[in-house]
Enzyme design. Structure first.
Site, PDB file in Angstrom:
ATOM      1  N   LYS A  24       4.978  -0.142  13.178  1.00 29.83           N
ATOM      2  CA  LYS A  24       4.494   0.786  12.042  1.00 29.83           C
ATOM      3  C   LYS A  24       3.544   2.021  12.556  1.00 29.83           C
ATOM      4  CE  LYS A  24       4.044  -3.807   9.575  1.00 29.83           C
ATOM      5  NZ  LYS A  24       3.226  -4.772   9.244  1.00 29.83           N
ATOM      6  N   ILE A  68       0.824  -1.164  -0.137  1.00 27.59           N
ATOM      7  CA  ILE A  68       0.005   0.183   0.084  1.00 27.59           C
ATOM      8  C   ILE A  68       0.868   1.258   0.138  1.00 27.59           C
ATOM      9  CG2 ILE A  68      -1.820   1.241   1.248  1.00 27.59           C
ATOM     10  CD1 ILE A  68      -2.434  -1.212   2.843  1.00 27.59           C
TER      11      ILE A  68
HETATM   12  N1  HSE Z   1       3.700  -9.606  10.029  1.00 31.35           N
HETATM   13  C1  HSE Z   1       3.371  -8.699   9.223  1.00 31.35           C
HETATM   14  C2  HSE Z   1       1.650  -8.764   9.139  1.00 31.35           C
HETATM   15  C3  HSE Z   1       3.761  -8.378   7.788  1.00 31.35           C
HETATM   16  O1  HSE Z   1       1.413  -9.577   9.422  1.00 31.35           O
HETATM   17  O2  HSE Z   1       1.196  -7.926   8.621  1.00 31.35           O
HETATM   18  C4  HSE Z   1       5.092  -7.693   7.644  1.00 31.35           C
HETATM   19  O3  HSE Z   1       4.960  -6.194   8.077  1.00 31.35           O
END
Ligand code: HSE
Length: 438
Positions: free
Chosen positions: A204, A135
């Site tokens: 994130k 994205i």
């Molecule tokens: N482990 C992450 C998820 C993906 O399940 O979104 C990589 O950032």
């Protein structure tokens, strides 16, 4: 054809393999892709079968030789983890190379140090693949939305947990059963802690917040709760009340600043949250991600798509390489950075005291099924000026009842006081669940 841009790849796993396969098949892509030359690739084991055709000279087990190779202009780090990734990124910057990375853990913890080193060296560190897989969200926050005053960024930014929650909602399945199957299918890691405990989402949202608000916050201080304690009955009761349950990551500007005049006060959190079924985030199913950005004057804009996987993540990595390649070809890489693409911090931000964070809450109590219990629970909220949106009794039997309350918006401190008073009621045997609510 423009000047060739040499690419060095650190890691040839899922994402690295996806990046290499785009670079080695430029047909029908933007012509700039054909100017990217995969020079060297660092791998852990030279004998392992490869997803792409590479010559023995291109492969090495020593990542430092990739970073130092004079033919490499852009270093792509897709090893993951903190070390040696951090040291290799810093070494590449020191060698005057721009870096593209998908590594949210290293950027969430060491992004400030890395950004400073990059600015000093006049190179870019681009991170589109670190959040939301394929994205486009990093570049929109840095560039396309640059004229906005951002008020809130919230979203579903972990695909593994969204897959588990979707199946719990669709099938009424228990968390443990869905997790075990997700591991069998390869959607969840053998050690799922980073995903199910919310740590990946916290990394994130820390990154998105830094870009949205112009300054970082302490990653370790972000209140984080994952889905491992979520019970199937809450997903079911939420559905009956018109909500889905999502693991939401939120970064928002506080209305009144409690921090110093220079620091912007923010609330960041990761928590299982009830989302009204008509809300745009409620329709995000399976391993998909979505990020809702709210700003002035744009209002709400949502970015939706595949949040992980070789193809989507490689798409984001290659977009970043192309950005750097385009600038090098246009300017010859003269060390002057585009301030929007480089996205340095421009103010300091701090986390507010969690007690001051206002939101709606969903709580479930185990109680006796006796006259007056709902009234006494309601009184504990009313006494503290907390307005209730709904209070419902489920599952009454001789063994007791379950009472679910959804509040209007209230600060965490008053909510905690009300919960302490309710727990002290003789008819209440416990607080069985406590989730956020949009
Ligand atoms: N482990 C992450 C998820 C993906 O399940 O979104 C990589 O950032």
């Amino acid at each position: 054809m423009g000047a060739r841009i040499g690419v060095g790849l650190l890691g040839l796993g899922t994402v690295g393999g996806g990046v290499a396969s785009i670079l080695l098949s430029p047909q029908e892509r933007h012509p700039l892709v054909a100017d990217l030359e995969l020079i060297r690739v660092a791998v852990r084991d030279l004998q392992r079968p490869r997803p792409v055709d590479l010559s023995p000279e291109q492969l090495t087990t020593d990542p430092q030789t990739v970073v130092e190779d004079p033919r490499v202009d852009v270093v792509v780090e897709v090893i993951g983890g903190i070390e040696p990734a951090r040291s290799l990124i810093l070494a590449a910057i020191k060698a005057g190379k721009s870096v593209v990375t998908a590594n949210k853990a290293v950027i969430a913890r060491h992004g400030g140090e890395i950004a400073q080193a990059a600015a000093a060296a006049g190179v870019y560190v681009l991170i589109e693949a670190a959040v939301g897989g394929g994205i486009p969200i990093i570049e929109p926050l840095k560039q396309s939305l640059g004229g906005n005053r951002i008020n809130r960024v919230s979203g579903i930014i972990n695909g593994t947990t969204n897959y588990i929650l979707t199946r719990m909602a669709d099938e009424g399945a228990a968390y443990e059963d869905v997790l075990a199957e997700a591991q069998r299918l390869g959607y969840a890691e053998a050690d799922p802690a980073a995903d199910v405990d919310g740590l990946d989402a916290a990394d994130k949202i820390a990154i998105l917040s830094t870009l949205a608000f112009g300054g970082g916050v302490d990653r370790q201080s972000i209140p984080t709760e994952g889905i491992s304690r979520l019970q199937g009955e809450d997903v079911d009761y939420a559905r009956q009340l018109g909500y889905g349950v999502k693991l939401l990551a939120v970064a928002e500007r506080m209305a009144t600043s409690e921090a110093s005049a220079e620091a912007l006060a923010l609330s960041l959190r990761v928590q299982p949250t009830l989302v009204p079924s008509h809300h745009p985030l409620a329709g995000v199913q399976g391993v998909n991600n979505a990020i809702l950005v709210e700003g002035d004057p744009i209002g709400q804009v949502m970015f939706y798509g595949p949040g992980a996987g070789a193809g989507p993540t490689a798409s984001a990595v290659v977009a970043d390489i192309l950005n750097i390649a385009g600038i090098r070809q246009a300017s010859g890489g003269d060390g002057r950075l585009d301030p929007l693409l480089a996205a340095g911090s421009w103010r300091s931000c701090s986390l507010v005291d969690p007690g001051n964070v206002r939101q709606r809450h969903y709580v479930r109590f185990n109680t006796q099924d006796a006259p007056g219990v709902i009234g006494r629970i309601g009184g504990c909220f009313g006494d503290r000026d907390i307005s209730i949106q709904s209070i419902v009794q489920f599952n009454a039997s001789s063994a007791g009842a379950e009472i679910v309350v959804i509040t209007h918006e209230v600060d965490q401190r008053r909510m905690d006081e009300a919960l302490a008073a309710i727990r002290a009621l003789p008819e209440v045997s416990g607080l069985a669940a406590h989730l956020g609510c949009l």
